[in-house]
Write a protein that holds these residues in place. Structure first.
Motif, PDB file in Angstrom:
ATOM      1  N   VAL A 197      68.083 -33.259  92.730  1.00  0.00           N
ATOM      2  CA  VAL A 197      66.986 -33.007  92.123  1.00  0.00           C
ATOM      3  C   VAL A 197      65.741 -33.504  92.599  1.00  0.00           C
ATOM      4  CG1 VAL A 197      65.737 -33.876  89.703  1.00  0.00           C
ATOM      5  CG2 VAL A 197      68.197 -33.661  89.624  1.00  0.00           C
ATOM      6  N   LEU A 198      65.640 -34.503  93.521  1.00  0.00           N
ATOM      7  CA  LEU A 198      64.477 -34.893  94.203  1.00  0.00           C
ATOM      8  C   LEU A 198      64.104 -33.703  95.229  1.00  0.00           C
ATOM      9  CD1 LEU A 198      61.945 -36.790  94.159  1.00  0.00           C
ATOM     10  CD2 LEU A 198      63.386 -38.102  95.976  1.00  0.00           C
ATOM     11  N   ILE A 199      65.118 -33.496  96.069  1.00  0.00           N
ATOM     12  CA  ILE A 199      65.046 -32.336  97.054  1.00  0.00           C
ATOM     13  C   ILE A 199      64.682 -30.973  96.320  1.00  0.00           C
ATOM     14  CG2 ILE A 199      66.529 -31.018  98.614  1.00  0.00           C
ATOM     15  CD1 ILE A 199      65.668 -33.825  99.761  1.00  0.00           C
ATOM     16  N   SER A 200      65.044 -30.808  95.223  1.00  0.00           N
ATOM     17  CA  SER A 200      64.715 -29.551  94.576  1.00  0.00           C
ATOM     18  C   SER A 200      63.276 -29.219  94.450  1.00  0.00           C
ATOM     19  CB  SER A 200      65.324 -29.359  93.230  1.00  0.00           C
ATOM     20  OG  SER A 200      64.821 -30.235  92.288  1.00  0.00           O
ATOM     21  N   THR A 201      62.433 -30.289  94.505  1.00  0.00           N
ATOM     22  CA  THR A 201      60.952 -30.181  94.510  1.00  0.00           C
ATOM     23  C   THR A 201      60.299 -29.358  95.733  1.00  0.00           C
ATOM     24  OG1 THR A 201      60.541 -32.431  95.176  1.00  0.00           O
ATOM     25  CG2 THR A 201      60.676 -32.130  92.854  1.00  0.00           C
ATOM     26  N   ASN A 202      61.266 -29.148  96.645  1.00  0.00           N
ATOM     27  CA  ASN A 202      60.788 -28.504  97.881  1.00  0.00           C
ATOM     28  C   ASN A 202      59.906 -27.096  97.390  1.00  0.00           C
ATOM     29  OD1 ASN A 202      60.865 -26.923 100.418  1.00  0.00           O
ATOM     30  ND2 ASN A 202      62.748 -25.978  99.809  1.00  0.00           N
ATOM     31  N   PRO A 203      60.401 -26.345  96.446  1.00  0.00           N
ATOM     32  CA  PRO A 203      59.656 -25.259  96.225  1.00  0.00           C
ATOM     33  C   PRO A 203      57.928 -25.225  95.876  1.00  0.00           C
ATOM     34  CG  PRO A 203      61.569 -24.980  95.109  1.00  0.00           C
ATOM     35  CD  PRO A 203      61.506 -26.519  95.369  1.00  0.00           C
ATOM     36  N   LEU A 204      57.827 -26.258  95.206  1.00  0.00           N
ATOM     37  CA  LEU A 204      56.352 -26.658  94.836  1.00  0.00           C
ATOM     38  C   LEU A 204      55.589 -26.983  95.878  1.00  0.00           C
ATOM     39  CD1 LEU A 204      54.154 -27.062  92.528  1.00  0.00           C
ATOM     40  CD2 LEU A 204      54.701 -29.439  92.664  1.00  0.00           C
ATOM     41  N   LEU A 205      55.936 -28.040  96.936  1.00  0.00           N
ATOM     42  CA  LEU A 205      55.360 -28.076  98.089  1.00  0.00           C
ATOM     43  C   LEU A 205      55.249 -27.226  98.997  1.00  0.00           C
ATOM     44  CD1 LEU A 205      56.827 -31.906  99.034  1.00  0.00           C
ATOM     45  CD2 LEU A 205      54.652 -31.301  97.572  1.00  0.00           C
ATOM     46  N   LEU A 223      63.729 -36.477  86.503  1.00  0.00           N
ATOM     47  CA  LEU A 223      63.489 -37.862  87.293  1.00  0.00           C
ATOM     48  C   LEU A 223      62.956 -38.992  86.181  1.00  0.00           C
ATOM     49  CD1 LEU A 223      61.284 -36.281  90.136  1.00  0.00           C
ATOM     50  CD2 LEU A 223      63.570 -36.972  90.232  1.00  0.00           C
ATOM     51  N   ARG A 224      62.304 -38.579  85.219  1.00  0.00           N
ATOM     52  CA  ARG A 224      62.117 -39.680  84.287  1.00  0.00           C
ATOM     53  C   ARG A 224      63.380 -40.025  83.663  1.00  0.00           C
ATOM     54  NH1 ARG A 224      61.252 -40.123  78.755  1.00  0.00           N
ATOM     55  NH2 ARG A 224      59.871 -41.470  78.204  1.00  0.00           N
ATOM     56  N   SER A 225      64.364 -39.303  83.517  1.00  0.00           N
ATOM     57  CA  SER A 225      65.603 -39.830  82.727  1.00  0.00           C
ATOM     58  C   SER A 225      66.137 -40.802  83.672  1.00  0.00           C
ATOM     59  CB  SER A 225      66.412 -38.527  82.517  1.00  0.00           C
ATOM     60  OG  SER A 225      67.733 -39.002  81.926  1.00  0.00           O
ATOM     61  N   ARG A 226      66.290 -40.440  84.931  1.00  0.00           N
ATOM     62  CA  ARG A 226      67.030 -41.047  85.983  1.00  0.00           C
ATOM     63  C   ARG A 226      66.343 -42.462  86.247  1.00  0.00           C
ATOM     64  NH1 ARG A 226      72.079 -39.612  87.734  1.00  0.00           N
ATOM     65  NH2 ARG A 226      72.323 -37.748  86.266  1.00  0.00           N
ATOM     66  N   LEU A 284      81.198 -33.464  87.446  1.00  0.00           N
ATOM     67  CA  LEU A 284      82.531 -33.076  87.583  1.00  0.00           C
ATOM     68  C   LEU A 284      83.499 -33.907  88.674  1.00  0.00           C
ATOM     69  CD1 LEU A 284      84.587 -30.884  86.806  1.00  0.00           C
ATOM     70  CD2 LEU A 284      83.560 -29.601  88.934  1.00  0.00           C
ATOM     71  N   ILE A 285      82.820 -34.224  89.924  1.00  0.00           N
ATOM     72  CA  ILE A 285      83.538 -34.688  90.848  1.00  0.00           C
ATOM     73  C   ILE A 285      83.375 -36.223  90.899  1.00  0.00           C
ATOM     74  CG2 ILE A 285      83.697 -34.686  93.619  1.00  0.00           C
ATOM     75  CD1 ILE A 285      82.671 -32.031  93.510  1.00  0.00           C
ATOM     76  N   LEU A 286      81.973 -36.914  90.670  1.00  0.00           N
ATOM     77  CA  LEU A 286      81.872 -38.141  90.868  1.00  0.00           C
ATOM     78  C   LEU A 286      81.816 -38.976  89.644  1.00  0.00           C
ATOM     79  CD1 LEU A 286      79.390 -38.117  93.695  1.00  0.00           C
ATOM     80  CD2 LEU A 286      81.744 -38.500  93.738  1.00  0.00           C
ATOM     81  N   ARG A 287      81.848 -38.200  88.386  1.00  0.00           N
ATOM     82  CA  ARG A 287      81.551 -38.757  86.919  1.00  0.00           C
ATOM     83  C   ARG A 287      80.342 -39.647  86.872  1.00  0.00           C
ATOM     84  NH1 ARG A 287      84.578 -35.584  84.521  1.00  0.00           N
ATOM     85  NH2 ARG A 287      86.769 -35.446  85.100  1.00  0.00           N
ATOM     86  N   GLU A 288      79.292 -38.980  87.626  1.00  0.00           N
ATOM     87  CA  GLU A 288      77.953 -39.632  87.426  1.00  0.00           C
ATOM     88  C   GLU A 288      77.459 -39.108  85.815  1.00  0.00           C
ATOM     89  OE1 GLU A 288      76.619 -39.364  92.296  1.00  0.00           O
ATOM     90  OE2 GLU A 288      75.662 -37.980  90.663  1.00  0.00           O
ATOM     91  N   PRO A 289      76.755 -40.102  85.236  1.00  0.00           N
ATOM     92  CA  PRO A 289      76.367 -40.111  83.950  1.00  0.00           C
ATOM     93  C   PRO A 289      75.133 -38.697  83.729  1.00  0.00           C
ATOM     94  CG  PRO A 289      75.337 -42.027  84.764  1.00  0.00           C
ATOM     95  CD  PRO A 289      76.427 -41.370  85.805  1.00  0.00           C
ATOM     96  N   VAL A 290      75.302 -37.828  82.687  1.00  0.00           N
ATOM     97  CA  VAL A 290      74.106 -36.872  82.494  1.00  0.00           C
ATOM     98  C   VAL A 290      73.524 -37.331  81.164  1.00  0.00           C
ATOM     99  CG1 VAL A 290      73.739 -34.438  82.570  1.00  0.00           C
ATOM    100  CG2 VAL A 290      75.389 -35.511  84.068  1.00  0.00           C
ATOM    101  N   ALA A 300      67.751 -31.294  79.293  1.00  0.00           N
ATOM    102  CA  ALA A 300      66.603 -30.542  78.700  1.00  0.00           C
ATOM    103  C   ALA A 300      65.705 -29.895  79.770  1.00  0.00           C
ATOM    104  CB  ALA A 300      65.808 -31.518  77.838  1.00  0.00           C
ATOM    105  N   GLY A 301      65.759 -30.545  80.978  1.00  0.00           N
ATOM    106  CA  GLY A 301      65.121 -30.319  82.184  1.00  0.00           C
ATOM    107  C   GLY A 301      65.517 -29.086  82.808  1.00  0.00           C
TER     108      GLY A 301
END
Length: 285
Positions: free
Chosen positions: A94-102, A134-137, A256-262, A268-269
């Motif tokens: 998610v953080l790397i995806s802010t690349n387009p704005l910069l 990011l706010r959610s995280r 899917l792979i690491l079972r990280e919470p969503v 919504a984002g």
């Protein structure tokens, strides 16, 4: 081509997170870059790319590729992978995806690219979606601030590499371009890996070999070749807007792979992110 690139790029975060459980980040990256770089140079030989590549490549092109390898490989992945030892793979995506704005904001003064209202609106919508995730995280205290800062440093390296690639425009084939960058990144990281990390911390497990093979062949060879091809065909702003696809895909592969919470805020984002991609990459009638 774009769909394959997005899947390869976003799934790499989950694969890297798993590989980091068995190997320190700098050692892992050094092996990845040196092996992938060697493979791509071999491909260049068999596809005839060497005849149009290094034999005619002057010092300018070689220097450009070394600088790009430092930004796109050593800085971007070196910092983000170290940060990913304490933050989740989904958060990193998610953080790397802010690349387009910069990239979009800097492409005007550096590259002379003109942005219309669609591009500005798309970039703002994409950023809003990323901000929700990011706010959610951070609200849920799932992530480490120090690790987040390291990933942010890697993001700046990727932005610099994207802009410099368009600005410098090295006159080499895709395989030579990507291979030299990988070898340069591995060479730069090698002394740091040997100084700060130890081979005693490497565990030779089946999981490490499988994830390493996927990262080298699928992501470094396939993903970076696709990315450089896309950059040659599109503007820096339009190409980098594809990174807004990384949050939903990164969240999906992390779950899917690491079972990280969503959470519901993560989901919504995705809506403004998708709309932002459509606007930022849509051609005017």
């Amino acid at each position: 081509m774009i769909a394959v690139f997005c899947v390869l790029w976003s799934s790499a975060f989950a694969a890297a997170k798993m590989a980091l459980e068995d190997c320190p980040p700098l050692i892992l990256l050094t092996i990845r870059f040196l092996v992938a770089g060697a493979l791509m140079m071999i491909i260049a030989v068999f596809t005839g790319g060497m005849k149009r590549g290094p034999r005619r490549m002057g010092w300018r092109d070689f220097g450009c590729l070394v600088v790009l390898g430092l930004c796109n490989n050593a800085l971007y992945l070196g910092l983000s992978w170290i940060g990913m030892t304490t933050v989740s793979s989904a958060f990193t995506a998610v953080l790397i995806s802010t690349n387009p704005l910069l990239t979009g904001l800097l492409a005007g003064p550096m590259l002379g690219e003109r942005l219309g209202w669609r591009q500005y609106a798309g970039l703002c919508l994409g950023l809003a979606g990323v901000a929700l995730v990011l706010r959610s995280r951070f609200t849920g205290m799932h992530e480490d601030p120090h690790g987040a800062l390291l990933v942010a440093g890697g993001l700046l390296g990727l932005v610099a590499g994207t802009l410099l690639y368009k600005r410098l425009a090295p006159r080499t084939t895709i395989w030579v371009t990507t291979g030299v960058q990988a070898l340069a990144g591995g060479t730069v990281l090698l002394p740091f890996a040997l100084h700060y990390e130890s081979l005693r911390h490497v565990r030779l497990t089946a999981s490490l070999f499988c994830n390493m093979a996927y990262i080298i062949v699928g992501v470094s060879v396939g993903g970076y070749a696709l990315w450089n091809t896309i950059l040659k065909r599109q503007s820096a702003t339009s190409a980098s807007a594809l990174h807004f696809l990384m949050p939903p895909l990164g969240l999906f592969f992390g779950w899917l792979i690491l079972r990280e919470p969503v959470s519901w805020l993560d989901m919504a984002g995705i809506v403004p992110i998708g709309l932002g991609i459509w606007l930022a990459t849509r051609r005017a009638a």
